[in-house]
Design an enzyme around this catalytic site. Structure first.
Site, PDB file in Angstrom:
ATOM      1  N   GLU A  22       0.816  -1.221   0.000  1.00  0.00           N
ATOM      2  CA  GLU A  22       0.000   0.000   0.000  1.00  0.00           C
ATOM      3  C   GLU A  22       0.848   1.269   0.000  1.00  0.00           C
ATOM      4  O   GLU A  22       2.069   1.218   0.218  1.00  0.00           O
ATOM      5  CB  GLU A  22      -0.904   0.004   1.233  1.00  0.00           C
ATOM      6  CG  GLU A  22      -0.113  -0.084   2.532  1.00  0.00           C
ATOM      7  CD  GLU A  22      -0.840   0.518   3.712  1.00  0.00           C
ATOM      8  OE1 GLU A  22      -1.249   1.694   3.622  1.00  0.00           O
ATOM      9  OE2 GLU A  22      -0.982  -0.179   4.733  1.00  0.00           O
ATOM     10  N   LYS A 154      -4.017  -2.332  14.430  1.00  0.00           N
ATOM     11  CA  LYS A 154      -3.282  -1.242  15.087  1.00  0.00           C
ATOM     12  C   LYS A 154      -3.815  -1.019  16.502  1.00  0.00           C
ATOM     13  O   LYS A 154      -5.013  -0.910  16.723  1.00  0.00           O
ATOM     14  CB  LYS A 154      -3.359   0.029  14.263  1.00  0.00           C
ATOM     15  CG  LYS A 154      -2.286   0.003  13.171  1.00  0.00           C
ATOM     16  CD  LYS A 154      -1.951   1.362  12.641  1.00  0.00           C
ATOM     17  CE  LYS A 154      -3.073   1.878  11.810  1.00  0.00           C
ATOM     18  NZ  LYS A 154      -3.231   1.214  10.513  1.00  0.00           N
TER      19      LYS A 154
END
Ligand code: PSU
Ligand code: MN
Length: 291
Positions: A22, A154
């Protein structure tokens, strides 16, 4: 509107190993300039595993699958953050569009790429904010037949809520030689995984079986080699600061990461760099095993 680099196209046509990478973490996950280095290191790790990297982003009116080094250098802090919903508008409007995990998966699916490496998946933000904030990474992963290697979810997120939502969406959450989902910086303390795998070959076999059964995406959590176990208090500070400054939506994750990188004296920066590279490497090994 979609441009696939020649090497990527030829490798896919031959049934070879390709790993999607990404550009949001390149543009918004690291200080200016350093993100590009992280992106290039990820590409080197994918190649070291014997696979071909396909770094994805929107550039000059096209969704590019397999950015060149000079193209990647254009993904700085001024790039637009592009999730699945944003790809079309970013391309039509000629924006520099840094794709999130979700945006990258949407483009990878169009090209037939089945493996991806990243740092951490997005998910449900903490405290059920009003309006609620749930990363489009989750829905896109659920509908894309691809395996994403990350250091879990995360840890600035509500990790248990994210794990529940992944279960609701039918997304297998695999652990790479661990029984619990890694917490990005920290290796332990996360929710249990749905299955543990011991090797790249086993991960590839589970993914192939999932797809044969009509399944979509899978998450594979790989704990960082050098975890940080003391970041949680700093994360709480960062989230408080974000709230106090009125930071919401797409801006939250980059704000918090930058806060941590600054206030930890660079320790989270170093850990984040390393884990992104480790995940890219493992994604390459799994893609090679699958090929
Ligand atoms: N992993 C990192 N750094 C990042 C990200 C992942 O190490 O910046 C990015 C990914 O692009 C992911 C995004 O899709 O954070 C999630 O943002 P949001 O919570 O706004 O969906
Ligand atoms: Mn969001």
């Amino acid at each position: 509107m979609i441009r696939v680099a020649e090497e990527v196209r030829e490798t896919l046509a031959a049934g070879g190993a390709v790993v999607a990478l990404e550009t949001t973490l390149v543009a918004h996950g690291f200080p200016p300039g350093e993100g590009v280095e992280v992106g290039l290191e990820s590409e080197r790790q994918v190649r070291a595993a014997g696979a071909v990297p396909a770094t994805i982003g929107v550039l000059d009116g096209q969704v590019v699958i397999g950015l060149t080094e000079s193209e990647l250098a254009r993904f700085g802090p001024e790039a637009r953050k592009v999730g699945p919903r944003d790809l079309a508008a970013a391309a039509v409007q000629g924006a520099v569009g840094a794709t999130t995990v979700g945006g990258t998966l949407a483009a990878a699916r169009a090209a037939g790429i089945r493996f991806m490496g990243t740092g951490g998946l997005g998910g449900v933000h903490r405290g059920f904010p009003d309006p609620p904030d749930v990363s489009a990474d989750l829905a896109q992963l659920a509908r894309t037949p691809a395996l994403v290697v990350s250091a879990g979810v995360k840890s600035l997120l509500d990790v248990p809520a994210t794990a529940e939502l992944l279960e609701s969406l039918g997304v297998p959450v695999l652990g790479y030689r661990v029984d619990t989902l890694p917490l990005f910086y920290a290796a332990a303390g996360g929710p249990p995984v749905s299955a543990r795998v011991e090797s790249p070959a086993e991960a590839a076999r589970v993914a192939e079986a999932h797809w044969r059964l009509g399944g979509g995406g899978l998450l594979l959590g790989r704990p960082p080699d050098e975890p940080l176990d003391d970041v949680e208090p700093l994360i709480e500070d960062a989230l408080r600061a974000a709230r106090a400054e009125g930071v919401t939506g797409q801006a939250v994750t980059p704000y918090v990461l930058a806060y941590l990188h600054r206030e930890s004296g660079g320790r989270t920066l170093q850990a984040n760099r390393a884990l992104v590279a480790q995940n890219a490497r493992l994604a390459g090994e799994i893609a090679v095993a699958a090929a």
